[in-house]
Structures are given as C-alpha cells and as structure tokens.
Motif scaffolding. Structure first.
Motif, PDB file in Angstrom:
ATOM      1  N   ALA A  16       0.842  -1.203   0.000  1.00 22.28           N
ATOM      2  CA  ALA A  16       0.000   0.000   0.000  1.00 22.28           C
ATOM      3  C   ALA A  16       0.878   1.254   0.000  1.00 22.28           C
ATOM      4  CB  ALA A  16      -0.916  -0.011   1.222  1.00 22.28           C
ATOM      5  N   ALA A  17       1.951   1.232   0.798  1.00 28.18           N
ATOM      6  CA  ALA A  17       2.870   2.376   0.847  1.00 28.18           C
ATOM      7  C   ALA A  17       3.561   2.573  -0.497  1.00 28.18           C
ATOM      8  CB  ALA A  17       3.904   2.163   1.955  1.00 28.18           C
ATOM      9  N   GLN A  18       3.895   1.452  -1.168  1.00 26.45           N
ATOM     10  CA  GLN A  18       4.532   1.532  -2.487  1.00 26.45           C
ATOM     11  C   GLN A  18       3.610   2.203  -3.496  1.00 26.45           C
ATOM     12  OE1 GLN A  18       7.774   0.113  -3.675  1.00 26.45           O
ATOM     13  NE2 GLN A  18       7.981   0.609  -1.526  1.00 26.45           N
ATOM     14  N   LYS A  19       2.339   1.837  -3.451  1.00 26.20           N
ATOM     15  CA  LYS A  19       1.373   2.418  -4.389  1.00 26.20           C
ATOM     16  C   LYS A  19       1.219   3.906  -4.148  1.00 26.20           C
ATOM     17  CE  LYS A  19      -1.385  -1.647  -5.442  1.00 26.20           C
ATOM     18  NZ  LYS A  19      -2.639  -2.367  -5.193  1.00 26.20           N
ATOM     19  N   LEU A  20       1.150   4.284  -2.869  1.00 23.64           N
ATOM     20  CA  LEU A  20       1.003   5.701  -2.538  1.00 23.64           C
ATOM     21  C   LEU A  20       2.223   6.507  -2.979  1.00 23.64           C
ATOM     22  CD1 LEU A  20      -0.623   5.617   1.014  1.00 23.64           C
ATOM     23  CD2 LEU A  20      -1.612   6.587  -1.056  1.00 23.64           C
ATOM     24  N   SER A  21       3.419   5.920  -2.776  1.00 22.08           N
ATOM     25  CA  SER A  21       4.642   6.646  -3.140  1.00 22.08           C
ATOM     26  C   SER A  21       4.764   6.815  -4.648  1.00 22.08           C
ATOM     27  CB  SER A  21       5.877   5.930  -2.593  1.00 22.08           C
ATOM     28  OG  SER A  21       6.077   4.705  -3.269  1.00 22.08           O
ATOM     29  N   LYS A  22       4.122   5.915  -5.403  1.00 18.71           N
ATOM     30  CA  LYS A  22       4.150   6.033  -6.869  1.00 18.71           C
ATOM     31  C   LYS A  22       2.983   6.841  -7.397  1.00 18.71           C
ATOM     32  CE  LYS A  22       6.557   1.684  -7.628  1.00 18.71           C
ATOM     33  NZ  LYS A  22       6.379   0.273  -7.949  1.00 18.71           N
ATOM     34  N   GLY A  23       2.128   7.298  -6.482  1.00 18.05           N
ATOM     35  CA  GLY A  23       0.971   8.095  -6.903  1.00 18.05           C
ATOM     36  C   GLY A  23      -0.152   7.246  -7.455  1.00 18.05           C
TER      37      GLY A  23
END
Length: 201
Positions: A187-194
C-alpha cells in the motif's frame, strides 16, 4: 548480503518451462529466505568504540543472535525481503492465470485429442476384460502447471512464515503477521508512486 535473481520476463513460455520456473523460485528463496540468518547477521553494525584489550581478560558469552537496529531491519524488509516476495508472488499469480486459461499453443493438443477420440471409440466390456474400462489420459500441460502452482504456493507460505519468525526474533519487534506487513508495504509503495486513490471529501 545475498541478492535475489532479477524479475523474469513473464510469458506463458516461461510458465510452461517448469525447470526455469522452479529455478527462479528456488534461487530467490535460497538467496533471501533460506539464508535469512546470514542476511540478518550482515546488518549487525560493528562496535564503534574499537577493540578493548581488557575484554580478553574476562569471559563473556557472546550471543549469536544479537538484536539488530530497528532501522536496519526495516530497511532490509523494505528494500530486499518484500521486493523478493513480491517478485515471486507476481510469478505465482501470473502462472496461476496461465494454468487456468485456454492453451491453443499446447504442442501436445493434437495427441490429447487423438487419445480422447480413441477412448470414445473403445469397446468396454469389463466381463471379458476387467481392465478395459481403465483410461489414463495424458495430462494437458495446463493441468501440470496448475498442480505445480498449488504446490509452490504452499511452499511459499511455509517459507515466508519461517522467515518472518526469524526476523521477529532478531529485530525484537512484535510487528503484525507477514501478510499484514506485506500488505502495508505494498500500500505504501502504491502511494509513493501516486497510484493510490485518496477519497475526496
């Protein structure tokens, strides 16, 4: 520290090459999970104070499972462990889809069809021949792949649970289960990639 193999190019050919598929999974597990203790030992920071000569006059049992700095642990999980798990999960997911999809390129499709045709034309009389009702058709490669995927998913769950237990013990944390930790990281990865979809108020 060991490095996992790079992400393979996913294609049906890769999935049906059972040897190549198994090799990728085996190498990824052996470089990260099977050698988790060595990988964690590599994170232990050497003493900054230098060598103390008086330390040789006393016998102090040294712990072989030194706790590891929490930041080093977190960094290892985010940069090495979880990406390795994700790469394997993507392979298992993709090949699982291939296993349940039509396979028009199966080189043995014609042979399988002929076998089925012969079976339909057979005369079965178990009074004359008790074995005449037996028919063991050749497995389609999608069936073999589906079986392999079930086995590999079971292995993956065992490997991850074992690895997570070691990490919990060495990092001295009571983090959530590996499933929750992995979900949080993704989830954090998705958020960091927008890629996240924040709800608008």
């Amino acid at each position: 520290m060991s490095q996992p193999p790079g992400q393979p190019r996913l294609s049906p050919q890769f999935c049906f090459s059972f040897g190549t598929l198994r090799d990728f999974l085996r190498l990824s597990r052996s470089s990260i999970d099977d050698s988790i203790t060595q990988n964690l030992n590599a994170l232990v920071t050497p003493a900054r104070t230098g060598f103390d000569p008086s330390s040789t006059s006393k016998r102090t049992p040294r712990s072989f499972a030194e706790p590891i700095d929490s930041e080093a642990c977190q960094s290892f999980k985010e940069k090495v462990l979880f990406p390795s798990w994700k790469a394997r999960a993507e392979v298992l997911s993709y090949c699982g889809i291939v296993a349940t999809s039509p396979d028009p390129d199966d080189p043995e499709a014609t042979i399988l069809e002929l076998e089925k045709q012969r079976d339909r034309e057979r005369i079965v009389d178990e009074r004359l021949d008790p074995y005449s009702g037996r028919f063991f058709p050749r497995e389609a490669r999608t069936q073999s792949l589906a079986l392999l995927m079930r086995q590999e998913r079971a292995v993956e769950n065992i490997v991850r649970s074992r690895t997570w237990d070691v990490i919990q013990g060495r990092c001295g944390t009571s983090s959530p289960s590996w499933q929750d930790a992995m979900s949080n990281w993704e989830a954090a990865q998705k958020l960091s990639k927008g890629d996240g979809n924040p709800t608008s108020s």
